[in-house]
Design a protein around this motif. Structure first.
Motif, PDB file in Angstrom:
ATOM      1  N   GLY A   1      -2.606  -1.013  -3.006  1.00 62.72           N
ATOM      2  CA  GLY A   1      -3.363  -0.209  -2.070  1.00 62.72           C
ATOM      3  C   GLY A   1      -2.921   1.243  -2.124  1.00 62.72           C
ATOM      4  O   GLY A   1      -1.743   1.535  -2.358  1.00 62.72           O
TER       5      GLY A   1
ATOM      6  N   ASP B   1      -0.956  -0.639   7.414  1.00 64.72           N
ATOM      7  CA  ASP B   1      -0.931  -1.335   6.118  1.00 64.72           C
ATOM      8  C   ASP B   1      -0.070  -0.618   5.086  1.00 64.72           C
ATOM      9  O   ASP B   1       0.304  -1.208   4.067  1.00 64.72           O
ATOM     10  CB  ASP B   1      -2.354  -1.487   5.567  1.00 64.72           C
ATOM     11  N   ILE B   2       0.245   0.663   5.328  1.00 66.10           N
ATOM     12  CA  ILE B   2       1.068   1.411   4.377  1.00 66.10           C
ATOM     13  C   ILE B   2       2.501   0.873   4.415  1.00 66.10           C
ATOM     14  O   ILE B   2       3.132   0.838   5.467  1.00 66.10           O
ATOM     15  CB  ILE B   2       1.061   2.917   4.706  1.00 66.10           C
TER      16      ILE B   2
ATOM     17  N   LEU C   1       1.297   5.397   0.293  1.00 65.39           N
ATOM     18  CA  LEU C   1       0.825   6.729   0.658  1.00 65.39           C
ATOM     19  C   LEU C   1       1.428   7.706  -0.339  1.00 65.39           C
ATOM     20  O   LEU C   1       2.651   7.914  -0.356  1.00 65.39           O
ATOM     21  CB  LEU C   1       1.251   7.081   2.080  1.00 65.39           C
TER      22      LEU C   1
ATOM     23  N   LYS D   1       0.851  -1.187   0.000  1.00 65.85           N
ATOM     24  CA  LYS D   1       0.000   0.000   0.000  1.00 65.85           C
ATOM     25  C   LYS D   1       0.887   1.238   0.000  1.00 65.85           C
ATOM     26  O   LYS D   1       1.854   1.317   0.756  1.00 65.85           O
ATOM     27  CB  LYS D   1      -0.914   0.018   1.229  1.00 65.85           C
TER      28      LYS D   1
ATOM     29  N   ILE E   1      -0.062  10.002   9.738  1.00 70.24           N
ATOM     30  CA  ILE E   1      -0.776   9.050   8.873  1.00 70.24           C
ATOM     31  C   ILE E   1      -0.211   7.648   9.037  1.00 70.24           C
ATOM     32  O   ILE E   1      -0.955   6.663   9.157  1.00 70.24           O
ATOM     33  CB  ILE E   1      -0.711   9.504   7.406  1.00 70.24           C
TER      34      ILE E   1
ATOM     35  N   ASP F   1      -2.067   3.948  10.192  1.00 72.76           N
ATOM     36  CA  ASP F   1      -2.329   2.975   9.117  1.00 72.76           C
ATOM     37  C   ASP F   1      -1.134   2.049   8.945  1.00 72.76           C
ATOM     38  O   ASP F   1      -0.230   2.314   8.148  1.00 72.76           O
ATOM     39  CB  ASP F   1      -2.624   3.702   7.802  1.00 72.76           C
TER      40      ASP F   1
ATOM     41  N   SER G   1      -3.237   5.189  -0.263  1.00 73.06           N
ATOM     42  CA  SER G   1      -3.637   6.243   0.656  1.00 73.06           C
ATOM     43  C   SER G   1      -3.183   7.538   0.015  1.00 73.06           C
ATOM     44  O   SER G   1      -2.034   7.644  -0.420  1.00 73.06           O
ATOM     45  CB  SER G   1      -2.979   6.046   2.030  1.00 73.06           C
ATOM     46  N   PHE G   2      -4.074   8.519  -0.032  1.00 73.48           N
ATOM     47  CA  PHE G   2      -3.808   9.698  -0.854  1.00 73.48           C
ATOM     48  C   PHE G   2      -3.995  10.970  -0.040  1.00 73.48           C
ATOM     49  O   PHE G   2      -5.028  11.156   0.614  1.00 73.48           O
ATOM     50  CB  PHE G   2      -4.744   9.712  -2.060  1.00 73.48           C
ATOM     51  N   VAL G   3      -2.966  11.825  -0.069  1.00 70.81           N
ATOM     52  CA  VAL G   3      -3.036  13.137   0.560  1.00 70.81           C
ATOM     53  C   VAL G   3      -2.893  14.192  -0.518  1.00 70.81           C
ATOM     54  O   VAL G   3      -1.874  14.220  -1.223  1.00 70.81           O
ATOM     55  CB  VAL G   3      -1.934  13.307   1.628  1.00 70.81           C
TER      56      VAL G   3
END
Length: 402
Positions: free
Chosen positions: A123, A149-150, A102, A100, A143, A147, A125-127
């Protein structure tokens, strides 16, 4: 209207003159190259020949010399295609299918990286920090803490849609402290902005031939930790974009797996040698910084305002707000600038109209003074007496002070 000056006239005696009569490319790449770089493409090379294999070795070793790696932990893998090919290759090869990412975005290229992650079915995650704000290390740490999983964080070194230079050192510190891995898109910064592996602890980074080394388009390159290259076997979604396979094949045979851009490699080596002769990363970055400072000061004197506060201005490209004056039309301004020998870049902001002026390539501060003079003449020809931006632009920019 003033007569366009040739590159030779504007650049004489200061840099190696590009070909006579071409406009300067004030873009973040492709960019204006030297005549010697162009001339290197006049010879044909056999991709399997020993001479070309030696060129590939020189290319890889020359790029590694810019990383600060004194322990031999990194290796360099050139990859055919544009910079976006290299970014996709990096994500697909170093992020396992169960991983995943980020993605830290504050412009078009962060968004493109996120889109790539989606295409590769990793996967995400987005900022999204918008057009103005950099991602900060404490945000990244928060973050990652929530999380587990990142597995990877992807940062854009210089976001050329705005010209912002992101704080990759503090992002790297946060990622390392959390035990995750950092991927860096240094497409438009590597070679002019320091990216020392001893300071910014990345697993892999990417850049391209046609950026701050001042070569021509045709290949990107991935610089990565050797242990991560070993571990990347079997991760890739793609035959042709498999970084591990390209790396293993090059190390075994000295050859690219598929047809290499031979002329582009030859041109790049000329550019890479010139980069070293100029003084390496520090000297290249200093010249680009002077270019930026001259054009920013001159454009501000005309009434233009930059998107970014000085703290975040990169030496790569600068975004200027379009004037509020209704007589200003970007398309007309673009054509007038081109007539005077300069090709500028449209803006990519979402809130207000803008345009960009690149600071990289075979240009120096003397050229940038002529850019300002051309802009002044263009405003006069358009009947624009005041280049000040609309109020909304300054309100949006004020967010950077927060």
């Amino acid at each position: 209207m003033s007569k366009p000056q040739s590159q030779n006239e504007m650049n004489a005696g200061r840099l190696e003159s590009p070909r006579l009569g071409e406009p300067f490319l004030l873009t973040p790449g492709p960019l204006t190259t030297s005549y010697a770089v162009k001339e290197a493409m006049l010879r044909d090379w056999g991709s399997w020949d020993g001479e070309f294999r030696a060129m590939t070795v020189e290319l890889r070793e020359g790029l590694l010399a810019l990383t600060g790696d004194t322990e031999g932990v990194l290796d360099c893998v050139p990859m055919q295609g544009s910079g976006s090919f290299a970014v996709e290759a990096m994500i697909g090869s170093f992020v396992p299918k169960s991983g995943k990412v980020l993605v830290l975005a504050n412009g078009a290229y962060g968004k493109r990286a996120a889109e790539t992650v989606k295409y590769l079915e990793r996967g995400l995650s987005f900022v999204d920090k918008g057009d103005y704000m950099p991602p900060r290390g404490d945000e990244v740490a928060a973050i990652l803490a929530t999380d587990p999983d990142i597995t990877h964080v992807l940062a854009i070194h210089c976001e050329t849609s705005s010209g912002i230079l992101n704080p990759v050192k503090e992002i790297s510190d946060a990622v390392e402290a959390a035990g995750r891995k950092l991927l860096v898109d240094s497409m438009s910064a590597f070679g002019a902005v320091d990216l020392d592996i001893n300071e910014v602890r990345y697993e892999a980074m990417v850049s391209s031939a046609n950026k701050c080394i001042e070569g021509v388009p045709g290949f990107g390159f991935i610089i990565a930790c050797k242990d991560s290259l070993e571990a990347a076997k079997g991760n890739s979604h793609s035959l042709s974009l498999d970084v591990h396979a390209q790396w293993a094949h090059m190390n075994k045979t000295g050859q690219w797996r598929f047809t290499p851009p031979t002329h582009v490699v030859a041109a790049f080596l000329v550019a890479l040698r010139a980069h070293k002769e100029e003084g390496g990363v520090a000297a290249r970055g200093a010249r680009y910084t002077r270019n930026r400072d001259v054009v920013v000061a001159g454009m501000r004197d005309l009434g233009f305002e930059t998107l970014l506060k000085d703290r975040w201005l990169s030496p790569i490209i600068v975004t200027f707000f379009c004037p509020a004056d209704e007589r200003f039309e970007f398309t007309r301004f673009y054509e007038l600038m081109k007539d005077k020998g300069f090709i500028i870049y449209p803006g990519k902001l979402t809130v207000v109209d803008s345009f960009r002026i690149g600071c990289i390539g075979q240009m120096d501060e003397h050229v940038m003074r002529n850019v300002v003079r051309a802009a002044k003449e263009a405003l006069v020809e358009m009947g624009v007496a005041d280049a000040s931006p609309p109020e909304i632009a300054l309100i949006e920019r004020a967010k950077l002070a927060a």
